[in-house]
Design an enzyme around this catalytic site. Structure first.
Site, short mmCIF file in Angstrom:
data_model
loop_
_atom_site.label_atom_id
_atom_site.label_comp_id
_atom_site.label_asym_id
_atom_site.label_seq_id
_atom_site.Cartn_x
_atom_site.Cartn_y
_atom_site.Cartn_z
N ASP A 1 -6.37 2.01 8.40
CA ASP A 1 -4.76 2.56 8.34
C ASP A 1 -5.37 3.87 8.33
O ASP A 1 -5.60 4.59 8.69
CB ASP A 1 -4.06 2.25 7.16
CG ASP A 1 -4.61 2.47 5.94
OD1 ASP A 1 -6.09 3.26 6.26
OD2 ASP A 1 -4.14 2.35 4.94
N TYR B 1 6.89 -8.77 8.41
CA TYR B 1 6.32 -7.75 8.47
C TYR B 1 6.75 -6.78 9.71
O TYR B 1 6.08 -7.92 10.90
CB TYR B 1 4.63 -6.82 8.15
CG TYR B 1 4.21 -7.58 6.76
CD1 TYR B 1 3.87 -6.26 5.63
CD2 TYR B 1 3.61 -8.61 6.27
CE1 TYR B 1 3.45 -7.02 4.25
CE2 TYR B 1 3.05 -9.40 5.70
CZ TYR B 1 3.69 -7.85 3.72
OH TYR B 1 3.35 -8.40 2.91
N ARG C 1 -4.02 -5.15 6.96
CA ARG C 1 -4.52 -3.86 8.61
C ARG C 1 -6.13 -4.82 8.87
O ARG C 1 -7.35 -4.38 10.05
CB ARG C 1 -5.55 -2.99 7.03
CG ARG C 1 -4.46 -1.59 6.65
CD ARG C 1 -5.00 -1.31 5.74
NE ARG C 1 -5.32 -1.69 4.19
CZ ARG C 1 -5.79 -1.92 3.39
NH1 ARG C 1 -6.30 -0.68 3.73
NH2 ARG C 1 -5.71 -2.23 2.65
N ASP D 1 0.64 -0.60 -0.01
CA ASP D 1 0.28 0.00 -0.07
C ASP D 1 0.73 1.19 0.19
O ASP D 1 2.15 1.27 0.44
CB ASP D 1 -0.79 0.27 1.06
CG ASP D 1 -1.75 -1.19 1.05
OD1 ASP D 1 -2.67 -1.61 0.28
OD2 ASP D 1 -2.36 -1.41 1.61
#
Length: 228
Positions: free
Chosen positions: A86, A72, A178, A44
């Site tokens: 987010d 991540y 997310r 993203d």
């Protein structure tokens, strides 16, 4: 006369903040002066980290790279949420998280570890009935998205300073961090959203070995100038 081997190359790039993955591909494509360039797994715009970009004959390997395990790190904010989970959308107050303990958060994280059923966020690029759901979301149209199985092999809390928590997550292809923020916040009863995300690994490829985009573009252009 021996035929020249078809060109193919794989680039490990640290995607800049606020760039789309396609922005990076376009930049590399223009620098290489070839059309056949693609990336192996979208990040993203508000995420940074490892983006694998394949050029020439290496684009045939994109699916292989996309299918590999991802790692991540990032930050969730508890007590608040957003429509996109987010920082893209306006922050909404949900509940005071100050009574939560580290053990509370670890227990909730444990429920989101292993093979879980996950519903992707409405603001995502997946397709339902041939249309990307974020396009419907931007028009205010609600789309039913089915839950899908994903594998979260690691979900560690690496910093606990309410309302923020830092995390490390190792997961399968198709996992939305997310959505993990959303589900964690719902389980804790206070809401949550993702305020920062960095992809640190894809399979055996590490962010530590990635190049910054301006450095890579300069290197490509210098090499092409030498070949002229």
């Amino acid at each position: 006369m021996q035929e020249k081997e078809p060109y193919g190359e794989v680039f490990l790039i640290n995607k800049p903040l606020e760039w789309t993955s396609f922005d990076v591909v376009k930049k590399v494509r223009n620098a290489l002066r070839i059309k056949k360039v693609g990336h192996a797994g979208t990040l993203d715009p508000l995420a940074t980290g490892l983006l694998i970009v394949c050029a020439g004959k290496q684009t045939k390997s994109i699916e292989q790279y996309m299918g590999q395990e991802k790692e991540y790190t990032g930050t969730f904010v508890l007590g608040k949420t957003t429509e996109s989970f987010d920082r893209e959308k306006e922050v909404i107050e949900v509940a005071d998280p100050s009574d939560l303990s580290l053990e509370d958060v670890k227990d909730a994280a444990a429920k989101l570890t292993g093979e879980i059923m996950q519903i992707p966020p409405m603001h995502s690029a997946i397709k339902v009935d041939g249309k990307r759901v974020y396009e419907s979301a931007r028009k205010g149209i609600e789309v039913k998205i089915d839950a899908r199985p994903v594998q979260v092999s690691v979900f560690e809390i690496t910093r606990f300073e309410l309302p923020e928590i830092d995390f490390k997550i190792v997961c399968s292809k198709g996992t939305y961090i997310r959505s993990i923020a959303r589900d964690l916040g719902e389980d804790l009863g206070v809401g949550a959203y993702m305020s920062a995300l960095c992809r640190t690994r894809i399979g055996d490829f590490l962010l530590d070995n990635a190049m910054e985009l301006p450095e890579l573009i300069t290197k490509i252009k210098d090499r092409l100038d030498e070949d002229i």
